[in-house]
Design a protein around this motif. Structure first.
Motif, PDB file in Angstrom:
ATOM      1  N   HIS A  93       0.834  -1.200   0.000  1.00 46.62           N
ATOM      2  CA  HIS A  93       0.000   0.000   0.000  1.00 46.62           C
ATOM      3  C   HIS A  93       0.874   1.257   0.000  1.00 46.62           C
ATOM      4  N   LEU A  94       1.927   1.247   0.803  1.00 48.90           N
ATOM      5  CA  LEU A  94       2.844   2.390   0.842  1.00 48.90           C
ATOM      6  C   LEU A  94       3.513   2.594  -0.517  1.00 48.90           C
ATOM      7  N   GLN A  95       3.849   1.508  -1.189  1.00 46.91           N
ATOM      8  CA  GLN A  95       4.429   1.626  -2.528  1.00 46.91           C
ATOM      9  C   GLN A  95       3.439   2.279  -3.498  1.00 46.91           C
ATOM     10  N   GLN A  96       2.182   1.865  -3.423  1.00 49.71           N
ATOM     11  CA  GLN A  96       1.162   2.447  -4.298  1.00 49.71           C
ATOM     12  C   GLN A  96       0.980   3.937  -4.033  1.00 49.71           C
ATOM     13  N   LEU A  99       4.912   6.171  -0.731  1.00 53.98           N
ATOM     14  CA  LEU A  99       5.310   6.549   0.625  1.00 53.98           C
ATOM     15  C   LEU A  99       6.117   5.448   1.301  1.00 53.98           C
ATOM     16  N   ASP A 100       6.603   4.488   0.520  1.00 56.25           N
ATOM     17  CA  ASP A 100       7.332   3.363   1.099  1.00 56.25           C
ATOM     18  C   ASP A 100       8.741   3.760   1.507  1.00 56.25           C
ATOM     19  N   SER A 126       6.790  -1.852   8.762  1.00 52.94           N
ATOM     20  CA  SER A 126       6.916  -1.190   7.459  1.00 52.94           C
ATOM     21  C   SER A 126       6.904   0.301   7.699  1.00 52.94           C
ATOM     22  N   ARG A 127       7.993   0.932   7.360  1.00 53.62           N
ATOM     23  CA  ARG A 127       8.169   2.346   7.670  1.00 53.62           C
ATOM     24  C   ARG A 127       7.629   3.240   6.557  1.00 53.62           C
ATOM     25  N   ILE A 128       6.986   4.322   6.957  1.00 47.45           N
ATOM     26  CA  ILE A 128       6.612   5.371   6.019  1.00 47.45           C
ATOM     27  C   ILE A 128       7.895   6.115   5.629  1.00 47.45           C
ATOM     28  N   ARG A 129       8.010   6.452   4.367  1.00 41.35           N
ATOM     29  CA  ARG A 129       9.221   7.107   3.849  1.00 41.35           C
ATOM     30  C   ARG A 129       9.641   8.271   4.747  1.00 41.35           C
TER      31      ARG A 129
END
Length: 280
Positions: A93-96, A99-100, A126-129
């Motif tokens: 989801h973060l990649q989409q 924000l990964d 899983s870290r937010i960028r």
């Protein structure tokens, strides 16, 4: 994949002052876990509540890793952590959302349970960028061994605190700071009368307010209106304010009455402001 926001825990970075932080928070009446040591080199104490918790994160010089990685932030309230049951799905989801941060990271720490048995608390995060959270860090935490954290015996605090109830960010432009969380979550924030925003997120909500409002509410030092965003305060739900006051007085903790709430200012708590309120 729509995600519902639920705050898992708040992280206070105390750097190499874990001993001082442990002493202060115990004087405030929090039951703290015995010192834990992560496989990545950091150490911590937890104040655990029914479905969220407070983490004092720091380092023992002899154990400190060469690279602090995720935790390389200024001392103070520094980490906003969200619950997830699947760190890898969140990473997608973060990649989409573009924000990964790093791919999902696993780590652990040994734990001694209340009955004296040993366990291992294991996590996948899983870290937010980092560039999207310039005022600290934020990640999603998958508890792979929740029983090694949420033991009922650890949730009883002499000061009567029952839960983290609000995580407060002060921002020069609250709507711009909110934009990140609008990208991440399916839940829309509520607008406060003062122009701030509230994102309902489980037992603990996220509040994003102006620096001026933060100064008024939490007696924080005045800063320029356009100062960078900062994590500044936590709010707690307590069983009894009278019990809390007695605990603070016994621990020689300075506090201020604030309507039907009790405030411990940043000058006393050192790393942040803290406000306590009875459940309505």
């Amino acid at each position: 994949m729509p995600i519902t926001p639920v705050i898992d825990h708040a992280v206070i970075n105390v750097d190499e002052e874990l001993d001082q932080a442990q002493c202060l928070f115990q004087r405030m009446g929090f039951q703290l876990s015995t010192r834990g040591h992560h496989s990545m080199g950091s150490s911590n104490h937890l104040a655990i509540f029914a479905d969220n918790y407070l983490e004092l994160l720091g380092y023992e010089p002899a154990r400190q890793a060469d690279s602090r990685g995720l935790w390389n932030v200024a001392p103070g309230l520094a980490g906003l952590v969200w619950k997830t049951g699947d760190a890898h799905a969140v990473w997608q989801h973060l990649q989409q959302c573009q924000l990964d941060g790093e791919p999902p990271t696993r780590f652990f720490r040994p734990v001694i349970l209340p009955d004296g048995s040993q366990a291992e608390a294991r996590f996948c995060i899983s870290r937010i960028r980092a560039s999207a959270v310039t005022y600290g860090f934020s990640f999603f935490c998958e508890h792979q061994t929740p029983q090694a954290v949420w033991q009922p015996a650890w949730q009883v605090h002499p000061n009567g605190v029952q839960a983290l109830s609000a995580f407060v960010i002060a921002s020069p432009q609250p709507e711009q700071t909110l934009a990140l969380y609008r990208q991440l979550f399916s839940t829309e924030a509520r607008v406060e009368d003062n122009g701030g925003y509230v994102l309902d997120s489980g037992t603990c909500c996220l509040r994003i307010i102006t620096h001026q409002q933060a100064s008024q509410e939490f007696a924080l030092p005045t800063v320029a209106a356009q100062a960078p965003a900062k994590m500044v305060a936590l709010c707690f739900q307590v069983a009894s304010l009278e019990r809390l006051r007695n605990c603070f007085n016994q621990g020689d903790i300075q506090w201020r009455e604030q309507g039907h709430q009790v405030l411990v200012m940043q000058q006393q708590a050192q790393w942040l402001a803290m406000r306590f309120e009875e459940k309505a």
